[in-house]
Design an enzyme around this catalytic site. Structure first.
Site, short mmCIF file in Angstrom:
data_model
loop_
_atom_site.label_atom_id
_atom_site.label_comp_id
_atom_site.label_asym_id
_atom_site.label_seq_id
_atom_site.Cartn_x
_atom_site.Cartn_y
_atom_site.Cartn_z
N CYS A 97 0.95 -1.11 0.07
CA CYS A 97 -0.02 -0.08 -0.11
C CYS A 97 0.91 1.26 -0.13
O CYS A 97 1.70 1.34 1.01
CB CYS A 97 -0.79 -0.13 1.20
SG CYS A 97 -1.43 1.63 1.67
N CYS A 100 0.02 3.86 2.69
CA CYS A 100 0.82 3.06 4.12
C CYS A 100 2.29 3.46 4.36
O CYS A 100 2.82 3.76 5.22
CB CYS A 100 0.72 1.74 4.33
SG CYS A 100 -0.91 1.03 4.14
N CYS A 220 -15.56 10.19 -10.54
CA CYS A 220 -14.39 9.98 -11.65
C CYS A 220 -13.37 11.06 -11.64
O CYS A 220 -13.76 12.21 -11.96
CB CYS A 220 -15.28 9.73 -12.74
SG CYS A 220 -14.27 9.63 -14.45
N CYS A 223 -13.25 12.64 -15.26
CA CYS A 223 -14.46 13.32 -15.30
C CYS A 223 -14.30 14.69 -14.83
O CYS A 223 -14.52 15.84 -15.39
CB CYS A 223 -15.56 12.71 -14.83
SG CYS A 223 -16.12 11.25 -15.39
#
Length: 420
Positions: A97, A100, A220, A223
């Site tokens: 991650c 993280c 999005c 978008c």
């Protein structure tokens, strides 16, 4: 690593002073020297290395993490929460991650500065064996940071850009996360774009001879990037055409009728009929230029899913049932717009071809950009693209972090697992 290998590790009676005694450990792979073992001389580190020689070192191997309490099992977690009188801040994380990794330095520094007053702990819960813990503490993404007092979970810490000072100040007066102020819907903002719904879409399209429609989702990113460009174009272009937008996550009837599967999708309507889909229109200048002289776009290149390959493309409902039937399945979670995914697709497809005759092995793919797969991708721990997960009869075994070329993807992963 199998049980016999674990026994062998234990027999070695790993000694932290092995290096000082002149003992070296060398790793051999496919009959040839691969690398010198240069990680911590502990049982845990050796086991982790043997599972994944190319993987990152364990968090506890970092000297700066000496004051973080590292938890390895549900039993250890329960023991800590039962016996610890001091408040506990626990980070549930996955080793791959990115968020993280960015937060670890501040978390480590805070654990040292606050030692004796608070306990800062970390637990890697990415493995499928921790599903019960993830369910209990609502771990839906990484990191999930939980605050406990006297063994009782109170609330989450959600400042993922926090410094050590921020963590310390928060622990002095811990508070539940403040609810985020809801974003103003685009349709309620002042702009020159016509915002259409299921109820008025057909009527509007018939009343205007030329309409460019942007189908979008509020979450999005592409978008959001296109939105100001689209608004500027709308201010210029009242004629020869008008610009409209549809929130496809709300107005699902229109989206389903027009087969909207990705965002943003731009379609051109003329005299009440759909005429073109225009994926190349993303900026003000291109939108204005095209509407002043509408031309048929070049035929779109077939999507990966539309091409005839040996990769099995799965959707939400089919995913688990298909995996249960295969001994070995390597799944690529991807987004069509992702450059790294585009680079990996040819290699992954070639690897699938090599194993198409083997009934035990499958290469599968999940398009995480499709709305129907959002929950699935989140559930499977997809935090970036592409993500490769290996499954054995439907059970998640591990995340693949190796080379993405064909030779490594199939030879050292699938063949190795098949031998096991």
């Amino acid at each position: 690593i199998d049980s016999e290998s674990r026994k062998l590790c234990k027999k070695m009676k790993v000694d932290p002073g092995l290096k000082e005694k002149g003992i070296e450990l060398l790793h051999y792979k496919d009959g040839a020297f691969h690398t010198e073992y240069n990680r911590a001389f502990t049982l845990k580190s050796l086991v982790a290395f043997l599972k994944d020689p190319e993987g990152a070192p364990l968090w506890e191997e970092d000297p700066e993490a000496k004051d973080v309490v590292h938890i390895d099992s549900e039993k250890e977690l329960k023991r800590l929460l039962k016996k610890e009188d001091k408040p506990v801040l626990l980070m549930f994380y996955a080793p791959w991650c990115g968020v993280c990794k960015r937060m670890v330095p501040a978390f480590q520094q805070a654990s040292t500065e606050l030692k004796g007053m608070y306990v800062l702990a970390g637990m890697n819960v990415y493995s499928s064996e921790f599903e019960k813990i993830k369910e209990e503490y609502n771990v839906r993404g990484y990191p999930t940071i939980c605050y406990f007092e006297k063994g009782k979970f109170l609330f989450n810490f959600e400042n993922y850009g926090a410094t050590a000072k921020d963590i310390g100040e928060w622990l002095q007066n811990p508070q539940p996360p403040k609810p985020q102020a809801p974003e103003t819907p685009w349709s309620e903002e002042e702009n020159a774009v016509f915002h259409l719904t299921d109820d008025d879409f057909d009527k509007f399209i018939k009343e205007h001879s030329s309409v460019l429609v942007m189908f979008y989702a509020p979450w999005c990113g592409h978008c959001k990037k296109m939105k100001p460009e689209y608004e500027k174009a709308a201010e210029i272009l009242h004629k020869p055409g008008v610009l409209a937008a549809v929130d496809a996550t709300v107005n699902k009837a229109v989206a389903e009728k027009l087969h909207i599967s990705g965002f943003p999708t731009v379609k051109f309507f003329q005299d009440g009929e759909e005429k073109y889909t225009l994926p190349h229109l993303r900026t003000k200048s291109k939108i204005v230029e095209w509407l002043l002289n509408p031309q048929a776009p070049p035929p779109p290149e077939p999507t990966w899913e539309e091409k005839q390959t040996s990769v099995i493309h799965l959707a939400g409902e089919d995913f688990r049932e298909f995996l249960k039937k295969k001994k070995h399945t390597l799944v690529m979670f991807y987004a069509p717009w992702c450059p790294h995914c585009k680079n990996s697709i040819p290699h992954f497809t070639t690897a699938a071809e090599l194993f198409k005759e083997d009934r035990k092995i499958a290469y599968a793919a999940v398009d995480c950009a499709k709305e129907q797969n959002h929950d699935l991708c989140k559930q499977e721990g997809v935090d970036g693209y592409p993500t490769f997960n290996y499954y054995n009869y439907g059970k998640f075994i591990e995340k693949y972090n190796g080379d993405r070329g064909v030779s490594i993807c199939w030879k050292t992963k699938v063949s190795y697992l098949n031998d096991k």
